[in-house]
Design a protein around this motif. Sequence first.
Motif, short mmCIF file in Angstrom:
data_model
loop_
_atom_site.label_atom_id
_atom_site.label_comp_id
_atom_site.label_asym_id
_atom_site.label_seq_id
_atom_site.Cartn_x
_atom_site.Cartn_y
_atom_site.Cartn_z
N ASP A 1 0.86 -1.31 0.14
CA ASP A 1 -0.06 -0.10 -0.17
C ASP A 1 0.91 1.02 0.13
O ASP A 1 1.11 1.83 1.04
N TYR A 2 1.51 1.75 -0.84
CA TYR A 2 2.56 2.93 -1.54
C TYR A 2 2.11 4.20 -1.09
O TYR A 2 1.94 4.20 0.21
N LEU A 3 -0.22 4.40 -1.87
CA LEU A 3 0.02 5.72 -0.85
C LEU A 3 -0.86 5.25 0.21
O LEU A 3 -0.43 6.89 1.00
N GLY A 4 -0.60 4.33 0.74
CA GLY A 4 -1.23 4.75 2.67
C GLY A 4 -0.28 4.99 3.15
O GLY A 4 0.24 5.51 4.42
N ILE B 1 2.23 6.72 2.03
CA ILE B 1 3.05 7.76 2.04
C ILE B 1 2.29 8.66 2.93
O ILE B 1 2.72 9.45 3.27
N LEU B 2 0.84 8.69 2.99
CA LEU B 2 -0.52 9.55 3.53
C LEU B 2 -0.01 9.44 5.06
O LEU B 2 -0.12 10.15 6.22
N LEU C 1 -6.52 8.77 4.55
CA LEU C 1 -6.18 7.84 5.19
C LEU C 1 -6.41 6.21 5.61
O LEU C 1 -7.22 5.32 5.16
N HIS D 1 -8.96 5.23 2.80
CA HIS D 1 -8.16 4.53 2.19
C HIS D 1 -8.02 3.38 2.49
O HIS D 1 -8.38 2.27 1.45
N HIS E 1 -9.73 -0.65 0.99
CA HIS E 1 -8.65 -1.23 -0.34
C HIS E 1 -8.11 -2.58 0.94
O HIS E 1 -7.82 -3.33 0.32
#
Length: 488
Positions: free
Chosen positions: A187-190, A192-193, A230, A233, A237
């Motif tokens: 979970d790259y976006l998670g 980063i957030l 976050l 998200h 997911h």
Amino acid sequence: MKKNSGLFGLFVAIFAIGFGFAYVDSNLISMKTALNLSLGQTVLVINVFIFFMITTLMPLGHLSDRLGNKLFLTFGILGLGIFPLLFALSTNYTWALIFRGLEGVSAACILPTSIAYLTTHFKDFTKSMAYFLFFFVLGLLIGPLLATMAEGYVTWNFGIFFMPVLCLIAFVLTRSLKETKIPGHIDYLGMILSFFATAIACFTILRSLNLETKQIILLSIVALFLFVILLVHEHKHKFCLDPKVLLHPTFIVCALASLILVLLAWIGYFASALYLQNMLLKSPQKLEFFLLCVPLPFILVTIWSAYMDHVKAIGLGGLLLGVGYIIQSFFTLETGNLQIVVSMVLIGGGIGFMLPNLSGLALHSIWNKTKATESSIVLYIQSLSVVIGLTLTGAILRFQGQLQYFRDLAGQKTSKSVGDVIVSFFKTPQKFFSNLEDLTKVFESRVISFLQDEFLEKYRMIMWILVGVVVLIVIMGIFGAKKKKKRK
């Protein structure tokens, strides 16, 4: 034997984190002089370790689950052996800051994976947290102790050279651990957030004493907004952890209680240190001795508490902690050493009984398989209290600075009154400057007396507030224990 060697390796790695953190923080004055740092730069060197540890804790916990817990444990151990050494050899502020920050990242690699392995070994959440806290606090104890004993005999960075040795031992011993991972998407976006939300929140807390109110509000809104994104998200997911799991009553209550308890311990420890330094003690060696009275009983009872019933351990810890703060609320300038020792032993023992049980209950309520992600979340919440504690310590030290400033100016107190000095101006005008010096001492002595009285009053008030908070924590802990999630 091979299985136990991996366990011992984890203990050494955990000890090394506490040792490295505490040793550096115990040599601030020597480090400041050696690296020619300003006060602000020195504070930043302290904070950067915690800052990068907490901001990378959850992302690295998630990555270690996906790519391999042993892999990230190895990365962390190697980093913990290399970066402190480079920090100790730094000759300027920039490199010291960089390597200190990377040491925090290395610690973030070790912490969640070590708890995941400990939980797998003990098959008990409270025991795994108890052993983790035992060796971490042991490092926090040995670090300052070594720094105090070596002061004046060796350079400020002497103790840091033990870090590569400790990490080499940990590296060799942990080779026997089996690799564990959970297949799935990263979970790259998670991550980063999580990083930026935490970074903004920590920056706001740590710099709150220097920021304007508008800036604090704006940064807080941005951090909160990122945390909300976050959670949305993750709910959609479920790469890391379903936010619904975090709504379990046991987790909410026990995680919050453990956060408050760590913050309580931080405030109580530094408030006690400040009180002892300014009010009762003249010798730094005595100060170090009294401050040892908190971590020692903590270490002695931590593992014992893991084998007790949750309610009994939390109740007993709350009783000891509350009585310790009540005793401290009656401190005066004439307080004897025995009263000081008893109060601090009770405080250390009380925290030792409560913290492993609260942390274990919180971890138990969200655990799913053998995952470092859940460990990182519990550690993340507790680490937030350290960030808040650092800020509150800064506020306390500001008052200490006022007190010390006037104390240094006054030097030796004078027994003369203001009236006596004014009369001297008329009787001996030829001694104008001498009389002026006496007058200055009189006023400065009065200021010191006022500040001491003010400090005592505030200190007593703080202690009684802490007693009330202890009662709240006990209620929350018992509630969490009663609502403990039943696992199959």
